[in-house]
Design a protein around this motif. Structure first.
Motif, short mmCIF file in Angstrom:
data_model
loop_
_atom_site.label_atom_id
_atom_site.label_comp_id
_atom_site.label_asym_id
_atom_site.label_seq_id
_atom_site.Cartn_x
_atom_site.Cartn_y
_atom_site.Cartn_z
N ILE A 1 0.85 -1.19 0.00
CA ILE A 1 0.00 0.00 0.00
C ILE A 1 0.89 1.26 0.00
O ILE A 1 1.85 1.34 0.77
CB ILE A 1 -0.99 -0.02 1.22
N GLY A 2 0.57 2.18 -0.88
CA GLY A 2 1.38 3.40 -1.01
C GLY A 2 2.18 3.41 -2.30
O GLY A 2 2.60 4.47 -2.77
N THR A 3 2.37 2.23 -2.90
CA THR A 3 3.15 2.16 -4.14
C THR A 3 2.47 2.97 -5.25
O THR A 3 3.12 3.70 -6.00
CB THR A 3 3.32 0.69 -4.59
N ALA A 4 1.14 2.86 -5.34
CA ALA A 4 0.41 3.56 -6.41
C ALA A 4 0.56 5.07 -6.27
O ALA A 4 0.71 5.79 -7.26
CB ALA A 4 -1.06 3.16 -6.38
N GLN A 5 0.55 5.55 -5.03
CA GLN A 5 0.73 6.99 -4.79
C GLN A 5 2.13 7.44 -5.20
O GLN A 5 2.29 8.51 -5.79
CB GLN A 5 0.58 7.25 -3.30
N ILE A 6 3.11 6.62 -4.91
CA ILE A 6 4.49 6.95 -5.28
C ILE A 6 4.59 7.00 -6.81
O ILE A 6 5.18 7.91 -7.38
CB ILE A 6 5.49 5.93 -4.70
#
Ligand code: RUB
Length: 309
Positions: A206-211
Motif C-alpha cells: 500500500i502506497g506504491t500507487a501513490q508513489i
C-alpha cells in the motif's frame, strides 16, 4: 518447522515479502511430503492437496504463493507409488527454491544496469528483488543515494534502511506522506511486486500507487523488480487480484478504536498501480515494458489456455 507453524508465520508476517513467502511455503510442503506416513497414493495426494490449500490461504495477495505451491503440486498430476510421488514433490520443491534464488541474482544484475553513477533512488516497503538491484549497483561501485519510506503500519522500511546502512549506502528515511515532497530529488523509483496482472498492473505494498503517481507527475521513471512467478495467470480471464485487508489494530490500538464508535479503521495491505505509471518490469528473463506482462505468463509460467478453465 511444521506446516501449521509455517502457515502461522506467513499469516502473522514473521515470514514476509512475496519471494520469501513462496520459498517458505514450498519448503513446508516438501517437509510435509517427506514426513507423511501414508501408503495409499490417493490418500497421499489428497493430504498434500489439503496442505497446499492451508498454505495458499495464509495471504491472499502474493501470487508467488499459489504459483509456487501449484508448481510443486503439479508433481502429483500423475504418479505411481507414494515413494514416487514423494520424490517428485521433493525434486520440484528443490528446483523451485534454486530457481527463485537464482532469479533474485539475475534480477539484481539486470536491474543494476538501469542505475547510473550518481543516481538518487526511491524505494518502498522491503523488497528482496528491488533491494537486490540497488545493492548490486552499489557493489559495482556506482555512487548512489536512496530515499526509503517508513511503510505504515508495519514499518518494513526499517528492514530496508538496515540493509542499506549495512551496505554503506547513503540513505534518507522518510514518512510515507513525504514522497511527493522529495520526488523531484529522485532519479528513479525501484519497487518490488506481490503480483503482476496480465495487463501490466502491479500489486505491491500500500502506497506504491501513490508513489508511482507522484513519479509520473515528476517524470521520474518507475522500475518494478519481480520474478516471473509473481505474474498472475488468471488475470488473463479478467480475474482481479484480491487485496488483503489486515487487522485494524495494526493501524490503531484496539483500546483507542473502541472509544471511537463512528470510526472504521481500514487497513488494506496492498494497492494496484496501473501499467501507465510503470516504465519497466525487471524479471530474471529480462526487462520488459508492463504491456508485455502477458507474454511472461504465456512463455515462462507454463500455463496453457486449458489450465485457465
Ligand atoms: C511486501 C511487499 C514487497 C513485495 C516484494 O509486503 O509489498 O514489496 O512482496 O517483495 P509484506 P520481494 O511486507 O506485507 O509481505 O521482492 O521480497 O518478493
Amino acid at each position: 518447522m511444521l506446516l501449521s507453524e509455517t502457515a502461522a508465520s506467513i499469516k502473522n508476517m514473521e515470514i514476509r515479502g512475496a519471494g520469501r513467502i513462496a520459498r517458505a511455503a514450498v519448503e513446508a510442503l516438501a517437509d510435509y511430503a517427506k514426513n507423511l506416513n501414508i501408503s495409499d497414493p490417493e490418500t497421499f495426494k489428497s493430504e498434500m492437496q489439503k496442505a497446499a490449500g492451508i498454505l495458499i490461504a495464509t495471504r491472499p495477495t502474493a501470487v508467488s504463493l499459489p504459483n509456487a505451491v501449484k508448481s510443486v503440486m503439479r508433481a502429483l498430476d500423475s504418479f505411481g507409488s507414494v515413494e514416487e510421488g514423494r520424490a517428485a514433490v521433493l525434486a520440484r520443491a528443490a528446483e523451485f527454491i534454486e530457481h527463485s534464488e537464482h532469479a533474485i541474482e539475475r534480477i539484481a544484475e539486470i536491474g543494476a544496469r538501469h542505475i547510473s553513477d550518481g543516481d538518487v533512488l526511491m524505494t518502498h516497503c522491503n523488497s528482496e528483488a528491488a533491494l537486490g538491484c540497488i545493492l548490486e549497483a552499489h557493489r559495482q561501485g556506482k555512487d548512489i543515494e536512496v530515499y526509503a519510506t517508513e511503510v505504515r503500519p508495519r514499518g518494513q522500511g526499517l528492514l530496508t534502511i538496515k540493509t542499506l546502512n549495512d551496505a554503506g549506502i547513503r540513505t534518507n528515511y522518510i514518512v510515507d506522506s513525504a514522497v511527493r515532497y522529495f520526488i523531484n530529488d529522485v532519479d528513479l523509483v525501484f519497487v518490488g511486486a506481490d503480483a503482476i496482472a496480465a495487463n501490466g498492473a502491479v500489486v505491491n505494498k500500500i502506497g506504491t500507487a501513490q508513489i508511482a503517481l507522484a513519479a509520473h507527475e515528476a517524470r521520474t521513471n518507475v522500475i518494478v523488480a519481480a520474478e516471473t512467478y509473481k505474474f498472475a495467470p488468471r488475470t488473463i480471464l479478467g480475474e482481479l487480484i484480491e487485496i488483503e485487508e489486515r487487522d485494524p489494530a495494526e493501524v490503531l490500538p484496539r483500546e483507542v478504536a473502541e472509544k471511537l464508535p463512528f470510526v472504521r479503521v481500514r487497513n488494506p495491505a496492498f494497492d494496484v498501480t496501473p501499467a501507465d505509471y510503470i516504465d519497466l518490469i525487471v524479471t530474471e528473463q529480462g526487462a520488459i515494458p508492463p504491456e508485455l506482462a502477458f507474454t511472461v505468463i504465456r512463455d515462462y509460467l507454463g500455463w496453457k489456455i486449458e489450465d485457465l478453465r
